[in-house]
Design a protein around this motif. Structure first.
Motif, PDB file in Angstrom:
ATOM      1  N   PHE A  52      -9.603  -1.368  -0.419  1.00 43.73           N
ATOM      2  CA  PHE A  52      -8.514  -1.905   0.393  1.00 43.73           C
ATOM      3  C   PHE A  52      -7.793  -0.770   1.124  1.00 43.73           C
ATOM      4  O   PHE A  52      -7.542  -0.849   2.328  1.00 43.73           O
ATOM      5  N   ILE A  53      -7.442   0.281   0.399  1.00 40.41           N
ATOM      6  CA  ILE A  53      -6.700   1.401   0.992  1.00 40.41           C
ATOM      7  C   ILE A  53      -7.538   2.100   2.056  1.00 40.41           C
ATOM      8  O   ILE A  53      -7.016   2.519   3.104  1.00 40.41           O
ATOM      9  N   GLU A  54      -8.824   2.215   1.827  1.00 37.91           N
ATOM     10  CA  GLU A  54      -9.695   2.812   2.836  1.00 37.91           C
ATOM     11  C   GLU A  54      -9.740   1.967   4.103  1.00 37.91           C
ATOM     12  O   GLU A  54      -9.934   2.490   5.208  1.00 37.91           O
ATOM     13  N   PHE A  88      -3.328  -8.333  -2.614  1.00 39.37           N
ATOM     14  CA  PHE A  88      -4.781  -8.477  -2.673  1.00 39.37           C
ATOM     15  C   PHE A  88      -5.285  -8.526  -4.110  1.00 39.37           C
ATOM     16  O   PHE A  88      -6.003  -9.447  -4.513  1.00 39.37           O
ATOM     17  N   ILE A  89      -4.898  -7.533  -4.907  1.00 42.37           N
ATOM     18  CA  ILE A  89      -5.360  -7.485  -6.293  1.00 42.37           C
ATOM     19  C   ILE A  89      -4.816  -8.677  -7.087  1.00 42.37           C
ATOM     20  O   ILE A  89      -5.534  -9.299  -7.877  1.00 42.37           O
ATOM     21  N   PHE A  90      -3.544  -9.012  -6.858  1.00 35.92           N
ATOM     22  CA  PHE A  90      -2.947 -10.142  -7.580  1.00 35.92           C
ATOM     23  C   PHE A  90      -3.612 -11.459  -7.185  1.00 35.92           C
ATOM     24  O   PHE A  90      -3.785 -12.347  -8.028  1.00 35.92           O
ATOM     25  N   ASN A  91      -4.002 -11.616  -5.931  1.00 32.13           N
ATOM     26  CA  ASN A  91      -4.699 -12.835  -5.516  1.00 32.13           C
ATOM     27  C   ASN A  91      -6.069 -12.950  -6.183  1.00 32.13           C
ATOM     28  O   ASN A  91      -6.490 -14.041  -6.592  1.00 32.13           O
ATOM     29  N   LEU A  92      -6.786 -11.825  -6.287  1.00 32.19           N
ATOM     30  CA  LEU A  92      -8.053 -11.830  -7.028  1.00 32.19           C
ATOM     31  C   LEU A  92      -7.821 -12.264  -8.473  1.00 32.19           C
ATOM     32  O   LEU A  92      -8.569 -13.075  -9.035  1.00 32.19           O
ATOM     33  N   LEU A  93      -6.763 -11.713  -9.066  1.00 31.92           N
ATOM     34  CA  LEU A  93      -6.423 -12.037 -10.453  1.00 31.92           C
ATOM     35  C   LEU A  93      -6.024 -13.508 -10.579  1.00 31.92           C
ATOM     36  O   LEU A  93      -6.396 -14.185 -11.552  1.00 31.92           O
TER      37      LEU A  93
END
Length: 244
Positions: free
Chosen positions: A165-167, A178-183
Motif C-alpha cells: 500500500f505504502i509503495e 485498508f488493513i482494517f477493511n481486510l480484517l
C-alpha cells in the motif's frame, strides 16, 4: 518519560508468555504494584532510532491506545519498554461470535482508529494481533513502527500488505483503513486474513455480496485505483438486515 531498571520488575510468567511475533514476545510483570506488559525484542537494536518516538507516544493519555509508559534499561544497556497490560484476546478471535457481536466490536474499533488518526498517528500494522478485545472494549497496541509527528514508519518493518500500500500511495492514514477493511472482511466472513484478496478475486463477497458499495471497497483491496479508498467496509453493514 521515566527510565526504570529491569531489576525493579517482578515477572508474573515463566518467560514464555504469548503473544509472540517476529519482534519478540510480551511478558506480564509488576512495577510499583501495577501490572504491565513488558516488550522483549529478539533484536537488541529494534528500537534504535525509535526512542524519541516512543517517548512522544508515551505523553498521550488515552483509554484505548496502549502506548509505552516506561522505558526499561537492562544491565547490558539494552532498552525496551512497558505498556499497560490488557487481559483480552486478539480481535481476530471474535470470528466465532454471532454477527451482531462482531459488528459491534468492529464498529468500536473503527471509531478508535478514527480517533487515533485525529491524534496524528498512522499505525500501519492494524492486523488482528494489534487490536485486542476485553469486556466489550477494543484496544489498539504495538506502536513501534507507527508514524507520529515527525517520526516516520520504516517501510521494511511493515507487513506485506501495508508495504505494498505504502509503495503505491505513500504513508497516508488510509493504510490503516485498508488493513482494517481486510480484517473486517476476514472476521465478518470467518475467512483467513491472508486469503481475503483471493476470495474477492473469485467473486466471493460473503455477507457483502448484495451491496454495491461494499463490493467497491472490497475491489479496492487490489490497490489498482488512482487514489486510496477512504471508506470503511464495516459502515456498509446494516445489522438490522441480518439480525432477526
Amino acid at each position: 518519560m521515566e527510565t526504570i531498571n529491569f531489576n525493579d520488575l517482578t515477572f508474573l510468567d515463566d518467560n514464555c508468555v504469548t503473544p509472540r511475533g517476529s519482534f519478540g514476545k510480551v511478558r506480564k510483570c509488576l512495577f510499583e504494584g501495577k501490572t504491565y506488559a513488558y516488550k522483549d525484542f529478539f533484536n537488541p537494536f529494534f528500537l534504535t532510532g525509535k526512542k524519541k518516538k516512543i517517548e512522544a507516544l508515551s505523553s498521550l493519555a488515552n483509554d484505548f491506545l496502549l502506548t509505552p509508559k516506561y522505558l526499561v534499561k537492562k544491565k547490558s544497556g539494552k532498552i525496551t519498554y512497558l505498556t499497560d497490560f490488557c487481559e483480552g484476546k486478539n480481535i481476530d478471535t471474535i470470528s466465532n461470535l454471532d454477527l451482531k457481536s462482531k459488528i459491534n466490536y468492529l464498529k468500536t474499533a473503527k471509531k478508535h482508529i478514527q480517533e487515533m488518526h485525529e491524534l496524528g498517528i498512522i499505525h500501519a500494522d492494524l492486523i488482528g494481533t494489534n487490536m485486542m478485545v476485553f469486556q466489550n472494549k477494543v484496544y489498539i497496541i504495538d506502536f513501534d513502527n507507527s508514524s507520529y509527528k515527525n517520526f516516520k514508519i520504516k517501510i521494511k518493518d511493515t507487513n506485506d500488505f501495508s508495504r505494498k500500500f505504502i509503495e503505491t500511495y505513500g504513508i497516508v492514514k488510509e493504510v490503516d483503513t485498508f488493513i482494517f477493511n481486510l480484517l473486517t472482511y476476514s472476521i465478518i466472513n470467518d475467512s483467513h486474513f491472508y486469503l481475503v484478496r483471493r476470495d474477492i478475486a473469485n467473486g466471493n463477497f460473503g455477507v457483502f455480496c448484495d451491496d454495491s458499495e461494499a463490493q467497491k471497497i472490497c475491489k479496492s483491496f487490489f490497490l489498482d485505483d488512482r487514489f486510496p479508498n477512504e471508506d470503511y467496509l464495516i459502515d456498509t453493514l446494516d445489522e438490522s438486515k441480518f439480525i432477526r
